[in-house]
Each structure stands twice: as structure tokens, then as C-alpha cells.
Design a protein around this motif. Structure first.
Motif, PDB file in Angstrom:
ATOM      1  N   ASP A   1      14.883 -70.569 -37.017  1.00 14.92           N
ATOM      2  CA  ASP A   1      15.425 -70.087 -38.285  1.00 14.92           C
ATOM      3  C   ASP A   1      14.868 -70.932 -39.430  1.00 14.92           C
ATOM      4  O   ASP A   1      14.727 -72.145 -39.307  1.00 14.92           O
ATOM      5  CB  ASP A   1      16.952 -70.170 -38.264  1.00 14.92           C
ATOM      6  CG  ASP A   1      17.583 -69.653 -39.531  1.00 14.92           C
ATOM      7  OD1 ASP A   1      17.742 -68.430 -39.652  1.00 14.92           O
ATOM      8  OD2 ASP A   1      17.909 -70.473 -40.409  1.00 14.92           O
ATOM      9  N   SER A   2      14.574 -70.299 -40.548  1.00 23.13           N
ATOM     10  CA  SER A   2      13.997 -70.974 -41.699  1.00 23.13           C
ATOM     11  C   SER A   2      14.916 -72.053 -42.259  1.00 23.13           C
ATOM     12  O   SER A   2      14.468 -73.143 -42.625  1.00 23.13           O
ATOM     13  CB  SER A   2      13.679 -69.953 -42.799  1.00 23.13           C
ATOM     14  OG  SER A   2      13.146 -70.580 -43.946  1.00 23.13           O
ATOM     15  N   GLU A   3      16.214 -71.752 -42.331  1.00 22.04           N
ATOM     16  CA  GLU A   3      17.162 -72.729 -42.878  1.00 22.04           C
ATOM     17  C   GLU A   3      17.233 -73.975 -41.991  1.00 22.04           C
ATOM     18  O   GLU A   3      17.310 -75.106 -42.488  1.00 22.04           O
ATOM     19  CB  GLU A   3      18.555 -72.109 -43.014  1.00 22.04           C
ATOM     20  CG  GLU A   3      18.622 -70.857 -43.871  1.00 22.04           C
ATOM     21  CD  GLU A   3      18.394 -71.130 -45.360  1.00 22.04           C
ATOM     22  OE1 GLU A   3      18.217 -72.305 -45.740  1.00 22.04           O
ATOM     23  OE2 GLU A   3      18.376 -70.162 -46.134  1.00 22.04           O
TER      24      GLU A   3
ATOM     25  N   CYS B   1      14.234 -76.159 -42.486  1.00 23.97           N
ATOM     26  CA  CYS B   1      14.345 -76.932 -43.721  1.00 23.97           C
ATOM     27  C   CYS B   1      15.127 -78.221 -43.486  1.00 23.97           C
ATOM     28  O   CYS B   1      14.752 -79.294 -43.981  1.00 23.97           O
ATOM     29  CB  CYS B   1      15.025 -76.106 -44.810  1.00 23.97           C
ATOM     30  SG  CYS B   1      13.964 -74.872 -45.597  1.00 23.97           S
TER      31      CYS B   1
ATOM     32  N   GLN C   1       8.597 -71.583 -44.045  1.00 23.33           N
ATOM     33  CA  GLN C   1       8.066 -70.547 -44.921  1.00 23.33           C
ATOM     34  C   GLN C   1       7.606 -69.325 -44.121  1.00 23.33           C
ATOM     35  O   GLN C   1       7.811 -68.178 -44.541  1.00 23.33           O
ATOM     36  CB  GLN C   1       6.913 -71.097 -45.752  1.00 23.33           C
ATOM     37  CG  GLN C   1       6.388 -70.100 -46.789  1.00 23.33           C
ATOM     38  CD  GLN C   1       5.365 -70.717 -47.726  1.00 23.33           C
ATOM     39  OE1 GLN C   1       5.241 -71.939 -47.804  1.00 23.33           O
ATOM     40  NE2 GLN C   1       4.632 -69.880 -48.426  1.00 23.33           N
TER      41      GLN C   1
ATOM     42  N   ASN D   1      10.690 -67.350 -43.052  1.00 24.02           N
ATOM     43  CA  ASN D   1      11.269 -66.566 -44.144  1.00 24.02           C
ATOM     44  C   ASN D   1      10.575 -66.942 -45.451  1.00 24.02           C
ATOM     45  O   ASN D   1      10.972 -67.888 -46.118  1.00 24.02           O
ATOM     46  CB  ASN D   1      12.775 -66.804 -44.265  1.00 24.02           C
ATOM     47  CG  ASN D   1      13.400 -65.946 -45.366  1.00 24.02           C
ATOM     48  OD1 ASN D   1      12.730 -65.129 -45.992  1.00 24.02           O
ATOM     49  ND2 ASN D   1      14.684 -66.142 -45.613  1.00 24.02           N
TER      50      ASN D   1
ATOM     51  N   ASN E   1      12.732 -67.622 -48.657  1.00 25.09           N
ATOM     52  CA  ASN E   1      13.735 -68.677 -48.688  1.00 25.09           C
ATOM     53  C   ASN E   1      13.421 -69.664 -49.813  1.00 25.09           C
ATOM     54  O   ASN E   1      12.449 -70.413 -49.727  1.00 25.09           O
ATOM     55  CB  ASN E   1      13.773 -69.408 -47.342  1.00 25.09           C
ATOM     56  CG  ASN E   1      14.854 -70.474 -47.277  1.00 25.09           C
ATOM     57  OD1 ASN E   1      15.542 -70.758 -48.248  1.00 25.09           O
ATOM     58  ND2 ASN E   1      15.011 -71.066 -46.100  1.00 25.09           N
TER      59      ASN E   1
ATOM     60  N   ARG F   1      14.787 -72.433 -50.642  1.00 27.52           N
ATOM     61  CA  ARG F   1      14.931 -73.842 -50.288  1.00 27.52           C
ATOM     62  C   ARG F   1      13.622 -74.441 -49.757  1.00 27.52           C
ATOM     63  O   ARG F   1      13.382 -75.645 -49.893  1.00 27.52           O
ATOM     64  CB  ARG F   1      16.071 -74.011 -49.266  1.00 27.52           C
ATOM     65  CG  ARG F   1      17.436 -74.071 -49.947  1.00 27.52           C
ATOM     66  CD  ARG F   1      18.563 -73.730 -49.006  1.00 27.52           C
ATOM     67  NE  ARG F   1      18.544 -72.337 -48.580  1.00 27.52           N
ATOM     68  CZ  ARG F   1      18.924 -71.316 -49.369  1.00 27.52           C
ATOM     69  NH1 ARG F   1      19.329 -71.538 -50.595  1.00 27.52           N
ATOM     70  NH2 ARG F   1      18.894 -70.072 -48.928  1.00 27.52           N
TER      71      ARG F   1
ATOM     72  N   LYS G   1      12.499 -67.277 -56.546  1.00 28.36           N
ATOM     73  CA  LYS G   1      13.069 -66.856 -55.261  1.00 28.36           C
ATOM     74  C   LYS G   1      14.599 -66.799 -55.346  1.00 28.36           C
ATOM     75  O   LYS G   1      15.229 -65.890 -54.807  1.00 28.36           O
ATOM     76  CB  LYS G   1      12.644 -67.812 -54.148  1.00 28.36           C
ATOM     77  CG  LYS G   1      11.147 -67.912 -53.907  1.00 28.36           C
ATOM     78  CD  LYS G   1      10.585 -66.674 -53.265  1.00 28.36           C
ATOM     79  CE  LYS G   1       9.108 -66.860 -52.946  1.00 28.36           C
ATOM     80  NZ  LYS G   1       8.487 -65.635 -52.368  1.00 28.36           N
TER      81      LYS G   1
ATOM     82  N   PHE H   1      17.115 -63.882 -54.212  1.00 23.47           N
ATOM     83  CA  PHE H   1      17.609 -64.214 -52.875  1.00 23.47           C
ATOM     84  C   PHE H   1      19.056 -63.760 -52.681  1.00 23.47           C
ATOM     85  O   PHE H   1      19.906 -63.972 -53.534  1.00 23.47           O
ATOM     86  CB  PHE H   1      17.520 -65.722 -52.630  1.00 23.47           C
ATOM     87  CG  PHE H   1      17.996 -66.157 -51.273  1.00 23.47           C
ATOM     88  CD1 PHE H   1      17.188 -66.008 -50.154  1.00 23.47           C
ATOM     89  CD2 PHE H   1      19.268 -66.703 -51.106  1.00 23.47           C
ATOM     90  CE1 PHE H   1      17.627 -66.402 -48.897  1.00 23.47           C
ATOM     91  CE2 PHE H   1      19.710 -67.105 -49.857  1.00 23.47           C
ATOM     92  CZ  PHE H   1      18.892 -66.961 -48.754  1.00 23.47           C
TER      93      PHE H   1
ATOM     94  N   PRO I   1      22.002 -64.260 -49.854  1.00 26.75           N
ATOM     95  CA  PRO I   1      22.428 -64.866 -48.582  1.00 26.75           C
ATOM     96  C   PRO I   1      23.056 -63.827 -47.673  1.00 26.75           C
ATOM     97  O   PRO I   1      23.572 -62.796 -48.132  1.00 26.75           O
ATOM     98  CB  PRO I   1      23.448 -65.924 -49.018  1.00 26.75           C
ATOM     99  CG  PRO I   1      23.907 -65.485 -50.366  1.00 26.75           C
ATOM    100  CD  PRO I   1      22.743 -64.783 -51.001  1.00 26.75           C
TER     101      PRO I   1
ATOM    102  N   ASN J   1      23.016 -71.224 -49.332  1.00 29.69           N
ATOM    103  CA  ASN J   1      22.629 -70.749 -50.664  1.00 29.69           C
ATOM    104  C   ASN J   1      22.542 -71.916 -51.643  1.00 29.69           C
ATOM    105  O   ASN J   1      22.615 -71.734 -52.842  1.00 29.69           O
ATOM    106  CB  ASN J   1      23.641 -69.717 -51.174  1.00 29.69           C
ATOM    107  CG  ASN J   1      23.110 -68.912 -52.336  1.00 29.69           C
ATOM    108  OD1 ASN J   1      21.901 -68.683 -52.454  1.00 29.69           O
ATOM    109  ND2 ASN J   1      23.995 -68.485 -53.221  1.00 29.69           N
TER     110      ASN J   1
END
Length: 215
Positions: A109-111, A114, A147, A150, A153, A155, A188, A192, A194, A201
């Protein structure tokens, strides 16, 4: 007939209990998530307290990835702000444990990538001269992964800009590059959406403050 009626009542009772638990979980999460971008909370003590709360929620809701995610986010911020560097790795280790649990539940997952990038950056801060060569590329690679997972994203670009801002120019840092990434992040954020009202977010207010510093 009585058996059927009893079964239906039992099922209804179970559904009601699950719904009540779900509502309680969402309510608790919304209260805590709302504190993440508060200036009064963004301190060592504030992040520690929030992390503790998210960890308690996670232990009560073991199938939910978000409490673990937010606990990891708070712990890594706590690590960045801790002045006693001898304690930093211990705090980061707690962040790692939480994000690994989140990843086990959520998957790639992108989050999550991060947060893993932030963790690598936090490791550098303990001793930049000896750790930069190892954790710098690792942090950058994780942002590239985020990246790809997603591209929308914001963030990802907040963290890319932050990295460019705080990296010495001799090692590829640049305020110009940072500003470019921050501008992309703001664009973004404007579009964006959520996944829910408790989904990640964070970052818009923070990136606006960073832009002031690089201008």
C-alpha cells in the motif's frame, strides 16, 4: 418454530453487537485522527500519547490495519522530535512493529510505503554520517514504490519535498526541488479523496508551512 425464532434472535443479537463495536471503533478513531494535524498535539508528548491510544485501539480491533498505521506514524514522528538520540532507535523499533502489523493486514500500500520511508529517514537522524549511505537510498526507494502504488497520493510528494529540503546540496538536496515537490503535493491534495473519514489524509497543513520555509 421456537428453535427458528431463537436462531433468528441470536443472529440479530450478533449483528447488533458487531455493529455496536464497529460504531465504537469508528467513533474512537475519528476522535484520534482529528488530533493528528493539531499543533498542540504535534509534540513529543503528544505523539507518544496518540501512539499509545492507537495501539490500544489496535489491540481491541486486531483485524483493522489503520490503528496500527497511525500508531506507526505517531511513533516515527515522536522519534524525529526526540532530542535524546540514544532513545530514538527504540522508538523507531516500535514504529516498525506497528507498520509491519498494518502491512500484514492491508498488504502492499502506498500509505504504508510512505511510513516505511519515514522510518528509514528517522534512522538517518540518529547518526547521519554513518547511516546516510544506507538509509538514504532506502528511504528514496520506498517513496518511488509508494508513488507507483498510488501516483495520486499527495503524501508521497510531501515526503519527497521534505527529503530534498533537508538533504545537503552536496548529496542532492535542493530547495528548488523541494518547492517543486511541495507544489505537486498541493495539487494532489486539491483532488485527493480519502477512502473514508478515518483513512490517511494528513500533510496538507504541514506542506503549506514547509513552502513558507523554502520560498
Amino acid at each position: 418454530m421456537k428453535r427458528i425464532l431463537f436462531s433468528l434472535m441470536a443472529v440479530a443479537g450478533t449483528i447488533f453487537t458487531v455493529q455496536a463495536q464497529s460504531d465504537q471503533y469508528k467513533s474512537a478513531m475519528k476522535q484520534q485522527v482529528a488530533l493528528l494535524d493539531s499543533n498542540s498535539t504535534f509534540t513529543v508528548g503528544g505523539m507518544q500519547q496518540l501512539a499509545n491510544t492507537f495501539e490500544r485501539i489496535a489491540e481491541a480491533e486486531k483485524t483493522q490495519w489503520l490503528p496500527y498505521y497511525y500508531a506507526a506514524y505517531c511513533r516515527v514522528n515522536e522519534a524525529f522530535m526526540t532530542e535524546n538520540k540514544s532513545k530514538t532507535d527504540e522508538i523507531i523499533d516500535k514504529s516498525v512493529l506497528n507498520i509491519e502489523k498494518a502491512q500484514a493486514l492491508k498488504g502492499p500500500d502506498s500509505e504504508i510505503s510512505c511510513i516505511l520511508s519515514l522510518i528509514a529517514s528517522a534512522r538517518i537522524g540518529v547518526d547521519p554520517m554513518t547511516r546516510g549511505m544506507k538509509y538514504g537510498p532506502e528511504s528514496a526507494e520506498l517513496l518511488e514504490t509508494a508513488q507507483k502504488q498510488n501516483p495520486e497520493n499527495p503524501r508521497v510528494f510531501v515526503l519527497k519535498g521534505q527529503s530534498a529540503m533537508y538533504t545537503p546540496e552536496a548529496f542532492g538536496g535542493s530547495k528548488t526541488r523541494a518547492k517543486e515537490m511541495f507544489d505537486i503535493a498541493l495539487k494532489k491534495f486539491a483532488t485527493f479523496k480519502p477512502e473514508s473519514d478515518i483513512a490517511p489524509n494528513w500533510g496538507e497543513g504541514y506542506v503549506k508551512e514547509l513552502i513558507k520555509q523554502v520560498q
